[in-house]
Write an enzyme that holds these catalytic residues in place. Structure first.
Site, PDB file in Angstrom:
ATOM      1  N   GLU A 222       0.832  -1.206   0.000  1.00 21.37           N
ATOM      2  CA  GLU A 222       0.000   0.000   0.000  1.00 21.37           C
ATOM      3  C   GLU A 222       0.869   1.260   0.000  1.00 21.37           C
ATOM      4  OE1 GLU A 222      -4.220  -1.538   1.818  1.00 21.37           O
ATOM      5  OE2 GLU A 222      -2.881  -0.481   3.194  1.00 21.37           O
ATOM      6  N   GLU A 320      -6.164  -7.495  -1.674  1.00 19.56           N
ATOM      7  CA  GLU A 320      -6.771  -7.508  -0.334  1.00 19.56           C
ATOM      8  C   GLU A 320      -8.245  -7.164  -0.463  1.00 19.56           C
ATOM      9  OE1 GLU A 320      -5.021  -5.125   2.731  1.00 19.56           O
ATOM     10  OE2 GLU A 320      -2.959  -5.573   2.111  1.00 19.56           O
TER      11      GLU A 320
END
Length: 761
Positions: A222, A320
């Site tokens: 991320e 995710e």
């Protein structure tokens, strides 16, 4: 798919008897019942030969089930059905076990493989331990433990995605901290890139030597705002290139993935992909997180992934995702998702719909797969055994963070360490038995049918001003598990109790006897136009400066839009609205902010009238740690004019949102106190005491935990568990013990607030 034609990238090529027969060479023998695991290893879960796969193959029609799932059209045969179970060793060390459909003990890896999971993602932290060897939590997943997980996945016939965070603990948009060993680099790009190259090389060589079948390597986690202490897209690209180069040298056939999140932010992914292309970063897969409770619409997800695939020639992947099957908390640590105010109900059917829809959105973008995040992160004990649970979290790292992470991450883990906020998003119940949704990867291909049932009655919320009539709808929408809906007439109870400002509920019954609740919020008149930025017409707001825009974001206090701000170098901006025709009198101005990385910032909320100027400092206290700033005693003269403004002077890398602006009369008649608002005020008061050092040490964590739980329970209308949480908070306040810090002023104030809320309840 552009890169899945490599032989080594076939996600199913290791499935078969030969691999399962090799498990003994890769795993230590299971421990005898009751035996302790050696230090640093996981107790092997009991294995079972009776693991029940779903009752159909991909060629069969819909399967009879307790959930309804429409098959996903065009689902590729080589689609990656992935999970991330990085916490698994710590869970097993804490005594968590898993079971098959018949209730017999089963190995988690064999269970997953039997339910069509073909990939396991494993996060890797550089050194998730303090100087005394105590783990930071979240599975304590250094290279050695990641390899152990990888070996077990390989033995069960699944491929492995190695997820390098390039940090000693959690890396996400809010924080990308350099590992302890690299902190002396002070963000130097070349030193960091060299260290990333060397660390990646050594780790992947160890995975290869251990026989782990690594099919994909993710460089960074991320990485919206940087990696390993390095910020800025150009610098980020240089560091990611070093990790990619090392991967290509050690594992030339593995796919290389980069990872970003917040697809709902306009232009974010395109800007990242352009920067990577300009720097000639060698990668194959652009991976995205997608949680529907944070990341916008599925249509937008498909669109942004399609843009990356078509404009930059990269495979795309959702790396995710998750959804909750219950609002209940399993371990006493507050959950991330806990109310039914989302697009899907918090049920097994809602969980199935949410996962299936993410798979479909990914397929529509010609994506190569979906990974479900932490489907096995279960409670280590029930919520009423919080102290025993806390001991296991601390000893084994089976919660999201331990107190040992406090020195490394004082602002987040140091304040909020504890258990898992994800136990209600698992694909197993709290005792380790598989939910029907564990079959979702199979059902996305075959479809599944179930008897038609009501899954939800859409709640009603009415927001009115003081004195406005209460006009509740004549019908409500009822949703069914086959995703059909129908509108049913509703009879409401008497609403004459609704008077002054406050939050009220009115019960109703539909024509078929279903219960429904309407929430009526009576507000003081707010004279700010478009106060939460939800109206597309934002002409009443004037933004001047750099780095801020009104946009859709997951970091809102209310609604789906806010002023979102970030810039790579020092920046300033203001947001202003001029108001006219205000009744003369005294007013209060308020706004809500959240964000971080703003050390040395100068931020203020102000109001200016012909009678003077009033202001208060704004705060950025952390990701989704919403702070309300109030400017009081604002005098509006007979001219009826006021100018409200938020001003920001921020260091490079500071980020956040500004939302929910209110200018209300200060002398309006108050209605009955609202327990939820009182708990939020208690939460804010506790945060202020913590900031001032009046509450510190372990008690700060215990009080925060209890307050957050009370808020979450009240948000979903659960009075009794909220009362229990507040009672526990009072007990903590009455019994501080070393090394707790709790001033008498803070203790008395917080206790009086908690008792008052209990009286309201």
């Amino acid at each position: 798919m552009a890169h899945l034609d490599r032989e080594s990238s076939d996600p199913t090529r290791l499935r078969g008897v030969a691999v399962l027969a090799a498990a003994g060479a890769l795993l230590a023998a299971p421990l005898a019942a009751g035996a302790a695991a050696p230090p640093g290893t996981a107790a092997a879960a009991p294995t079972s030969t009776s693991v029940a796969p779903p009752a159909a193959t991909s060629q069969d029609g819909p399967v009879e089930s307790t959930i309804h799932v429409d098959p996903v059209a065009g689902l590729p045969e080589d689609f990656i059905n992935g999970v991330d179970i990085s916490s698994i060793l710590s869970l097993e060390e804490s005594g968590v076990t898993f079971h098959d459909a018949a209730g017999a003990g089963a190995d988690i890896f064999e269970l997953l493989a039997a339910h069509d999971v073909n990939y396991v993602r494993i996060r890797v932290w550089n050194d998730p331990f303090d100087a005394d060897g105590n783990g930071y939590g979240g599975g304590n997943v250094g290279v050695d433990r990641a390899i152990t997980i990888g070996q077990r996945a390989t033995a069960a016939g699944m491929r492995v995605l190695v997820n390098f965070h390039y940090s000693d603990f959690w890396a996400d948009p809010a924080k990308q901290m350099a590992p302890k060993a690299w902190q002396g680099f002070d963000g130097d790009v070349e030193q960091t890139a060299a260290a990333v190259h060397d660390f990646t090389t050594g780790a992947l060589e160890a995975f290869e030597e251990a026989g782990v079948d690594v099919g994909m390597v993710q460089v960074g986690n991320e990485t919206n705002n940087g990696v390993a202490g390095v910020t800025g897209l150009d610098n980020l690209a240089r560091v990611l290139a070093a990790g990619a180069e090392a991967t290509r040298q050690v594992l030339p056939d593995a796919l290389i993935a980069v990872h970003f999140t917040n697809p709902e932010t306009e232009g974010r992914y395109a800007a990242a992909a352009a920067a990577l292309q300009a720097a000639d970063v060698d990668y194959d897969v652009f991976a995205s997180s997608y949680y529907s409770f944070w990341h916008g619409s599925l249509t937008n997800l498909t669109n942004v992934l399609n843009e990356i695939r078509t404009e930059y020639g990269k495979d795309v992947l959702v790396v995710e995702t998750s959804w909750a099957y219950t609002p209940d908390d399993g371990d006493g640590h507050p959950n991330s998702v806990n109310s039914d105010t989302y697009d899907y109900p918090l049920t097994e059917q809602g969980q199935a719909d949410a996962i299936r829809d993410v798979i479909e959105a990914t397929v529509n973008a010609q994506g190569i797969g979906v990974f479900y995040w932490e489907p096995a992160w279960l409670p280590v004990g029930p919520p009423d055994q919080w102290e025993a649970n806390a001991a296991l979290w601390e000893a084994h790292g089976s919660g999201w963070a331990t107190s040992h992470a406090s020195d490394y991450d004082p602002a987040d883990a140091g304040q909020y360490y504890g258990g898992t906020s994800w136990d209600n998003q698992a694909l197993f119940d709290f005792d380790g038995h598989p939910l029907e949704t564990l079959n979702i990867f199979t059902y996305a291909r075959t479809g599944a049918t179930a008897p038609r049932e009501v899954t939800a009655v859409e709640p009603v919320e009415l927001i009115i001003g003081v004195g406005d009539p209460v006009e509740l709808p004549e019908t409500v929408r009822v949703r069914f598990n086959d995703r059909s809906t129908e509108d049913q007439g509703v009879t409401w109870a008497d609403a004459s109790h609704i008077a002054g400002p406050g939050t009220y509920t009115v019960e109703g019954t539909t024509e078929t006897g279903l219960s429904v609740t309407a929430t009526v919020i009576v507000e003081l008149v707010n004279y700010v136009l478009n106060p939460s930025f939800e109206d597309p017409d934002t002409s009443m707001w004037i933004i001047e400066g750099t780095g801020a825009q009104i946009t859709g974001t997951s970091n809102t206090n209310a609604g789906e839009r806010a002023v979102d701000f970030w810039h790579g170098s020092d920046y300033t901006f203001t947001i202003t609205q001029h108001l006219r025709d205000l009744p003369p009198g005294q007013y209060a101005l308020s706004a809500v902010t959240q964000g971080d990385d703003a050390a040395g910032a100068d931020m203020a909320l102000s109001a200016t009238t012909s009678a003077g100027e009033w202001s208060e400092p704004l705060a950025l206290a952390g990701w989704q740690n919403y702070r309300t700033t109030v400017v009081e005693q604002i005098e509006v003269s007979d001219d009826g004019e006021a100018t409200i403004q938020a001003s920001f002077s921020l260091p490079g890398g500071a980020w956040g949102t500004f939302d929910d602006v209110r200018l209300v009369p200060a002398d309006a008649e108050e209605g009955p106190a609202d327990p939820l608002e009182a708990v939020i005020a208690l939460r804010d008061a506790l945060a202020e005491y913590r900031d001032a050092g009046a509450v510190d040490g372990p008690i700060a964590h215990r009080l925060t935990n209890a307050t957050n739980q009370a808020q979450q329970h009240l948000e979903r209308g659960r009075t009794e568990p909220a009362e229990q949480a507040l009672t526990r908070l009072i007990r903590h306040l009455d019994s501080p013990k070393p090394p707790d810090t709790l001033t008498e002023e803070a203790r008395v104030d917080l206790r009086e607030r908690a008792v008052a809320i209990l009286d309201l309840l």
